[in-house]
Motif scaffolding. Sequence first.
Motif, PDB file in Angstrom:
ATOM      1  N   ILE A  85     -28.526  53.140  -1.785  1.00 15.70           N
ATOM      2  CA  ILE A  85     -27.915  52.483  -0.620  1.00 15.70           C
ATOM      3  C   ILE A  85     -27.107  51.272  -1.070  1.00 15.70           C
ATOM      4  CG2 ILE A  85     -28.416  51.150   1.476  1.00 15.70           C
ATOM      5  CD1 ILE A  85     -30.907  53.071   1.786  1.00 15.70           C
ATOM      6  N   ALA A  86     -27.693  50.456  -1.946  1.00 18.38           N
ATOM      7  CA  ALA A  86     -26.988  49.258  -2.425  1.00 18.38           C
ATOM      8  C   ALA A  86     -25.713  49.637  -3.168  1.00 18.38           C
ATOM      9  CB  ALA A  86     -27.911  48.431  -3.318  1.00 18.38           C
ATOM     10  N   THR A  87     -25.779  50.670  -3.988  1.00 14.71           N
ATOM     11  CA  THR A  87     -24.608  51.100  -4.758  1.00 14.71           C
ATOM     12  C   THR A  87     -23.496  51.592  -3.830  1.00 14.71           C
ATOM     13  OG1 THR A  87     -25.972  51.675  -6.661  1.00 14.71           O
ATOM     14  CG2 THR A  87     -23.796  52.704  -6.536  1.00 14.71           C
ATOM     15  N   LEU A  88     -23.851  52.451  -2.879  1.00 13.44           N
ATOM     16  CA  LEU A  88     -22.834  52.994  -1.979  1.00 13.44           C
ATOM     17  C   LEU A  88     -22.304  51.942  -1.008  1.00 13.44           C
ATOM     18  CD1 LEU A  88     -24.334  56.513  -1.287  1.00 13.44           C
ATOM     19  CD2 LEU A  88     -22.373  55.936  -2.723  1.00 13.44           C
ATOM     20  N   ALA A  89     -23.169  51.047  -0.548  1.00 14.73           N
ATOM     21  CA  ALA A  89     -22.708  49.975   0.343  1.00 14.73           C
ATOM     22  C   ALA A  89     -21.705  49.084  -0.366  1.00 14.73           C
ATOM     23  CB  ALA A  89     -23.892  49.161   0.846  1.00 14.73           C
ATOM     24  N   SER A  90     -21.943  48.837  -1.651  1.00 17.04           N
ATOM     25  CA  SER A  90     -21.007  48.032  -2.436  1.00 17.04           C
ATOM     26  C   SER A  90     -19.710  48.805  -2.699  1.00 17.04           C
ATOM     27  CB  SER A  90     -21.660  47.620  -3.761  1.00 17.04           C
ATOM     28  OG  SER A  90     -20.767  46.873  -4.540  1.00 17.04           O
ATOM     29  N   ALA A  91     -19.835  50.069  -3.025  1.00 18.23           N
ATOM     30  CA  ALA A  91     -18.642  50.877  -3.310  1.00 18.23           C
ATOM     31  C   ALA A  91     -17.734  50.990  -2.088  1.00 18.23           C
ATOM     32  CB  ALA A  91     -19.058  52.271  -3.780  1.00 18.23           C
ATOM     33  N   PHE A  92     -18.343  51.183  -0.924  1.00 19.33           N
ATOM     34  CA  PHE A  92     -17.561  51.365   0.288  1.00 19.33           C
ATOM     35  C   PHE A  92     -17.425  50.107   1.130  1.00 19.33           C
ATOM     36  CE2 PHE A  92     -19.061  55.747  -0.609  1.00 19.33           C
ATOM     37  CZ  PHE A  92     -17.821  56.346  -0.748  1.00 19.33           C
ATOM     38  N   ARG A  93     -18.094  49.008   0.685  1.00 20.96           N
ATOM     39  CA  ARG A  93     -18.063  47.732   1.415  1.00 20.96           C
ATOM     40  C   ARG A  93     -18.467  47.943   2.882  1.00 20.96           C
ATOM     41  NH1 ARG A  93     -17.789  45.370  -3.162  1.00 20.96           N
ATOM     42  NH2 ARG A  93     -15.871  44.481  -3.935  1.00 20.96           N
ATOM     43  N   ASP A  94     -19.607  48.593   3.064  1.00 22.88           N
ATOM     44  CA  ASP A  94     -19.991  49.058   4.392  1.00 22.88           C
ATOM     45  C   ASP A  94     -21.377  48.556   4.790  1.00 22.88           C
ATOM     46  OD1 ASP A  94     -20.461  50.465   6.741  1.00 22.88           O
ATOM     47  OD2 ASP A  94     -19.863  52.403   5.910  1.00 22.88           O
ATOM     48  N   GLU A  95     -21.419  47.501   5.611  1.00 17.22           N
ATOM     49  CA  GLU A  95     -22.693  46.973   6.115  1.00 17.22           C
ATOM     50  C   GLU A  95     -23.331  47.916   7.125  1.00 17.22           C
ATOM     51  OE1 GLU A  95     -22.640  42.935   7.539  1.00 17.22           O
ATOM     52  OE2 GLU A  95     -21.618  42.229   5.736  1.00 17.22           O
ATOM     53  N   LYS A  96     -22.519  48.627   7.923  1.00 20.70           N
ATOM     54  CA  LYS A  96     -23.074  49.564   8.895  1.00 20.70           C
ATOM     55  C   LYS A  96     -23.860  50.664   8.196  1.00 20.70           C
ATOM     56  CE  LYS A  96     -19.757  48.733  12.550  1.00 20.70           C
ATOM     57  NZ  LYS A  96     -18.670  49.256  13.369  1.00 20.70           N
ATOM     58  N   PHE A  97     -23.400  51.068   7.042  1.00 19.19           N
ATOM     59  CA  PHE A  97     -24.122  52.070   6.262  1.00 19.19           C
ATOM     60  C   PHE A  97     -25.515  51.550   5.893  1.00 19.19           C
ATOM     61  CE2 PHE A  97     -25.228  53.605   1.964  1.00 19.19           C
ATOM     62  CZ  PHE A  97     -25.461  54.944   2.267  1.00 19.19           C
ATOM     63  N   ILE A  98     -25.588  50.292   5.475  1.00 16.71           N
ATOM     64  CA  ILE A  98     -26.887  49.696   5.138  1.00 16.71           C
ATOM     65  C   ILE A  98     -27.805  49.735   6.351  1.00 16.71           C
ATOM     66  CG2 ILE A  98     -28.086  47.562   4.496  1.00 16.71           C
ATOM     67  CD1 ILE A  98     -25.620  46.796   2.830  1.00 16.71           C
ATOM     68  N   GLN A  99     -27.298  49.316   7.500  1.00 19.85           N
ATOM     69  CA  GLN A  99     -28.120  49.282   8.713  1.00 19.85           C
ATOM     70  C   GLN A  99     -28.595  50.680   9.106  1.00 19.85           C
ATOM     71  OE1 GLN A  99     -25.436  47.262  11.356  1.00 19.85           O
ATOM     72  NE2 GLN A  99     -25.485  45.400  10.108  1.00 19.85           N
ATOM     73  N   GLN A 100     -27.709  51.651   9.014  1.00 18.91           N
ATOM     74  CA  GLN A 100     -28.061  53.039   9.337  1.00 18.91           C
ATOM     75  C   GLN A 100     -29.142  53.545   8.391  1.00 18.91           C
ATOM     76  OE1 GLN A 100     -24.692  55.807   9.122  1.00 18.91           O
ATOM     77  NE2 GLN A 100     -26.016  57.161   7.936  1.00 18.91           N
ATOM     78  N   GLU A 101     -28.994  53.288   7.106  1.00 22.97           N
ATOM     79  CA  GLU A 101     -29.955  53.779   6.119  1.00 22.97           C
ATOM     80  C   GLU A 101     -31.301  53.071   6.236  1.00 22.97           C
ATOM     81  OE1 GLU A 101     -29.708  56.460   3.945  1.00 22.97           O
ATOM     82  OE2 GLU A 101     -28.003  56.835   5.274  1.00 22.97           O
ATOM     83  N   VAL A 102     -31.282  51.802   6.594  1.00 27.87           N
ATOM     84  CA  VAL A 102     -32.547  51.088   6.800  1.00 27.87           C
ATOM     85  C   VAL A 102     -33.306  51.724   7.963  1.00 27.87           C
ATOM     86  CG1 VAL A 102     -33.542  48.896   7.612  1.00 27.87           C
ATOM     87  CG2 VAL A 102     -31.925  48.918   5.691  1.00 27.87           C
ATOM     88  N   ARG A 103     -32.598  52.050   9.044  1.00 28.27           N
ATOM     89  CA  ARG A 103     -33.262  52.732  10.173  1.00 28.27           C
ATOM     90  C   ARG A 103     -33.857  54.074   9.713  1.00 28.27           C
ATOM     91  NH1 ARG A 103     -28.787  50.593  12.861  1.00 28.27           N
ATOM     92  NH2 ARG A 103     -27.665  52.579  12.789  1.00 28.27           N
ATOM     93  N   GLU A 104     -33.115  54.793   8.878  1.00 24.33           N
ATOM     94  CA  GLU A 104     -33.611  56.073   8.353  1.00 24.33           C
ATOM     95  C   GLU A 104     -34.870  55.869   7.495  1.00 24.33           C
ATOM     96  OE1 GLU A 104     -32.576  59.299   8.702  1.00 24.33           O
ATOM     97  OE2 GLU A 104     -31.082  58.698  10.189  1.00 24.33           O
ATOM     98  N   MET A 105     -34.868  54.823   6.684  1.00 26.36           N
ATOM     99  CA  MET A 105     -36.053  54.560   5.848  1.00 26.36           C
ATOM    100  C   MET A 105     -37.238  54.145   6.702  1.00 26.36           C
ATOM    101  SD  MET A 105     -34.834  52.901   2.226  1.00 26.36           S
ATOM    102  CE  MET A 105     -33.945  51.533   2.915  1.00 26.36           C
TER     103      MET A 105
END
Length: 194
Positions: free
Chosen positions: A158-178
């Motif tokens: 998640i950290a790698t992809l969030a940094s690659a895509f500069r996407d905070e929404k992705f982090i929030q979505q993945e945290v909900r999934e976890m």
Amino acid sequence: MSDKTTRDHIVEAADWLFYQQGYAYTSFADIADAVQISRGNFYYHFKTKDEILDAVIAHRLAYTQTMLEQWETAGDSPAERILSFIRMLIANQAKIKMHGCPVGTLCTELAKLEHASQDEANKLFTLFRNWLRRQFTALGCKDADKLAMHLLARSQGIATLASAFRDEKFIQQEVREMETWLDACIVSSAQPTR
């Protein structure tokens, strides 16, 4: 008044610069400029860049251990403590979006460099792994180590992809999934074995 020494300030500045720029791309001059000290004063505290790296890793290990101890005392249950780990991604999402995970980026860089401090830096992941394993064991989960490694791997991805895509929404979505995944682990561990 701060109780921090010049050495403490150097280590903190180096830690931040290693995270932002990488170990290989951070110079003595960068660190000395960040702390606003002369090179002579700098060399009084650290003779080599590897000495600074060792101090940064020790600093991160101590910080991580303290954080895990705080989660241990603040969380009423193993599930709450695991949620603290998962939600760390949200708490640090702006930094993660810009620079990735500080543990993952340092360990990856040192591995690429085949640096002598690589094993010491990997102890940061070991701290998290062992702590998570204890939490999953306390939850009554089978394969606690496997679950700990899965959660570590997922958070790093998640950290790698969030940094690659500069996407905070992705982090929030993945945290909900976890969080949902953790709920499923809890339900599964509560089921009687046949």
